[in-house]
Scaffold this motif. Structure first.
Motif, PDB file in Angstrom:
ATOM      1  N   PHE A  71       0.760  -1.153  -0.136  1.00  0.00           N
ATOM      2  CA  PHE A  71       0.069   0.023   0.034  1.00  0.00           C
ATOM      3  C   PHE A  71       0.901   1.260   0.076  1.00  0.00           C
ATOM      4  CE2 PHE A  71      -2.055   3.472   2.386  1.00  0.00           C
ATOM      5  CZ  PHE A  71      -2.971   3.571   1.540  1.00  0.00           C
ATOM      6  N   TYR A  72       0.436   2.293  -0.858  1.00  0.00           N
ATOM      7  CA  TYR A  72       0.971   3.570  -0.750  1.00  0.00           C
ATOM      8  C   TYR A  72      -0.150   4.561  -0.806  1.00  0.00           C
ATOM      9  CZ  TYR A  72       3.442   7.724  -2.255  1.00  0.00           C
ATOM     10  OH  TYR A  72       3.983   9.184  -2.294  1.00  0.00           O
ATOM     11  N   GLY A  73       0.043   5.414   0.030  1.00  0.00           N
ATOM     12  CA  GLY A  73      -0.983   6.701   0.449  1.00  0.00           C
ATOM     13  C   GLY A  73      -0.412   7.969   0.565  1.00  0.00           C
ATOM     14  N   GLY A 104      -1.812   3.958  -4.156  1.00  0.00           N
ATOM     15  CA  GLY A 104      -1.157   2.858  -5.048  1.00  0.00           C
ATOM     16  C   GLY A 104      -1.454   1.548  -4.307  1.00  0.00           C
ATOM     17  N   LEU A 105      -1.443   0.410  -5.074  1.00  0.00           N
ATOM     18  CA  LEU A 105      -1.483  -0.976  -4.456  1.00  0.00           C
ATOM     19  C   LEU A 105      -0.745  -1.637  -5.451  1.00  0.00           C
ATOM     20  CD1 LEU A 105      -5.290  -1.283  -3.519  1.00  0.00           C
ATOM     21  CD2 LEU A 105      -3.440  -0.946  -2.135  1.00  0.00           C
ATOM     22  N   GLU A 111      -0.350  -3.691 -10.536  1.00  0.00           N
ATOM     23  CA  GLU A 111       0.165  -2.399  -9.635  1.00  0.00           C
ATOM     24  C   GLU A 111      -1.141  -1.474 -10.332  1.00  0.00           C
ATOM     25  OE1 GLU A 111       3.685  -0.421 -10.781  1.00  0.00           O
ATOM     26  OE2 GLU A 111       4.919  -2.244 -10.268  1.00  0.00           O
ATOM     27  N   ILE A 112      -1.683  -0.782  -9.249  1.00  0.00           N
ATOM     28  CA  ILE A 112      -3.067   0.068  -9.522  1.00  0.00           C
ATOM     29  C   ILE A 112      -2.613   1.297  -8.741  1.00  0.00           C
ATOM     30  CG2 ILE A 112      -5.358   0.148  -9.211  1.00  0.00           C
ATOM     31  CD1 ILE A 112      -5.451  -2.869  -8.823  1.00  0.00           C
ATOM     32  N   GLY A 113      -2.927   2.297  -9.491  1.00  0.00           N
ATOM     33  CA  GLY A 113      -2.521   3.834  -8.858  1.00  0.00           C
ATOM     34  C   GLY A 113      -4.041   4.629  -9.314  1.00  0.00           C
ATOM     35  N   ALA A 114      -3.968   5.453  -8.482  1.00  0.00           N
ATOM     36  CA  ALA A 114      -5.175   6.667  -8.498  1.00  0.00           C
ATOM     37  C   ALA A 114      -4.545   8.006  -8.016  1.00  0.00           C
ATOM     38  CB  ALA A 114      -6.437   6.437  -7.994  1.00  0.00           C
ATOM     39  N   LEU A 115      -4.987   9.193  -8.746  1.00  0.00           N
ATOM     40  CA  LEU A 115      -4.465  10.447  -8.279  1.00  0.00           C
ATOM     41  C   LEU A 115      -5.430  11.256  -8.547  1.00  0.00           C
ATOM     42  CD1 LEU A 115      -1.001  12.040  -8.785  1.00  0.00           C
ATOM     43  CD2 LEU A 115      -2.961  13.445  -9.404  1.00  0.00           C
ATOM     44  N   SER A 134      -3.916   4.623 -13.252  1.00  0.00           N
ATOM     45  CA  SER A 134      -3.078   3.842 -13.845  1.00  0.00           C
ATOM     46  C   SER A 134      -3.006   2.413 -13.566  1.00  0.00           C
ATOM     47  CB  SER A 134      -1.427   4.377 -13.683  1.00  0.00           C
ATOM     48  OG  SER A 134      -1.246   4.336 -12.346  1.00  0.00           O
ATOM     49  N   GLY A 135      -2.382   1.579 -14.377  1.00  0.00           N
ATOM     50  CA  GLY A 135      -2.361   0.168 -14.053  1.00  0.00           C
ATOM     51  C   GLY A 135      -0.950  -0.456 -14.631  1.00  0.00           C
TER      52      GLY A 135
END
Length: 204
Positions: A71-73, A104-105, A111-115, A134-135
């Motif tokens: 996890f990333y936030g 991000g996960l 890999e999945i990302g949102a901003l 993004s993925g």
């Protein structure tokens, strides 16, 4: 960064300032890091009034980052940053305020990302809202990537969209080659651009 398909085409806030003073805390609870920074004005006439800015902390940047396992936030804010909006630039404000949230996960090979970001001019009415999704999927040495970005202007009603597809091939631990294609469009301006790129990256 700095490739033709970079998200800076549809997202304000990429800055490479000359001098910055920053403090980052140790990881709190082995999870959260707080970053706080200020940028000295360096006697530049930012607002165009004929008088050079001399404030020690005319621009302030703060962020809170949480990172653990897959996890990333993060949530971040820039105040009075010297920059321009992408879709709602009025030409009358030399600085903008930016608030950004990113998630991000990385579950396994995915890999999945949102901003999400809002940016507004500090001395004018320009304001815009941005979204990035993004993925990526890794298969042995190959990583397949996709990204979609959109920014909407509040005053101009301009809408910028960018779609990118790409692939990385890992040559060694610190080296890779990559290829990508990007389609960038501005709705009101009725312009579009197709970008292709290939490259190699080596981390020293």
């Amino acid at each position: 960064n700095d490739i033709g398909g970079d998200i800076k085409n549809v997202l304000s806030g990429e800055n490479r300032v000359s001098n910055i003073v920053q403090y980052s805390t140790p990881a709190l609870g082995d999870l959260v890091t707080l970053n706080a920074a200020f940028i000295p004005a360096e006697n530049n006439d930012i607002d165009g009034d004929g008088d050079p800015e001399t404030g020690l902390a005319d621009t302030i940047s703060v962020s809170l980052v949480a990172e653990k396992d897959m996890f990333y936030g993060a949530i971040a804010h820039d105040a009075d940053m010297t920059d321009e909006l992408i879709t709602d630039e009025t030409g009358t404000s030399p600085t903008i305020d930016i608030t950004r949230v990113a998630l991000g996960l990385k579950p396994g090979n995915f890999e999945i990302g949102a901003l999400f970001q809002t940016a507004e001019e500090t001395e004018a009415d320009g304001e815009e809202t941005s979204y990035i999704l993004s993925g990526a999927f890794k298969i042995d040495r190959v990583k397949l990537k996709a990204q979609y970005g959109m920014t909407e202007g509040d005053v101009s009603d301009e809408e910028a969209t960018q779609v990118s597809l790409g692939a990385d091939y890992k040559l060694a631990k610190a080296s890779k080659v990559y290829a990508y294609g990007t389609q960038l469009e501005f709705d009101v301006a009725d312009t579009e651009e197709t970008i292709f790129g290939i490259g190699m990256e080596h981390k020293f």
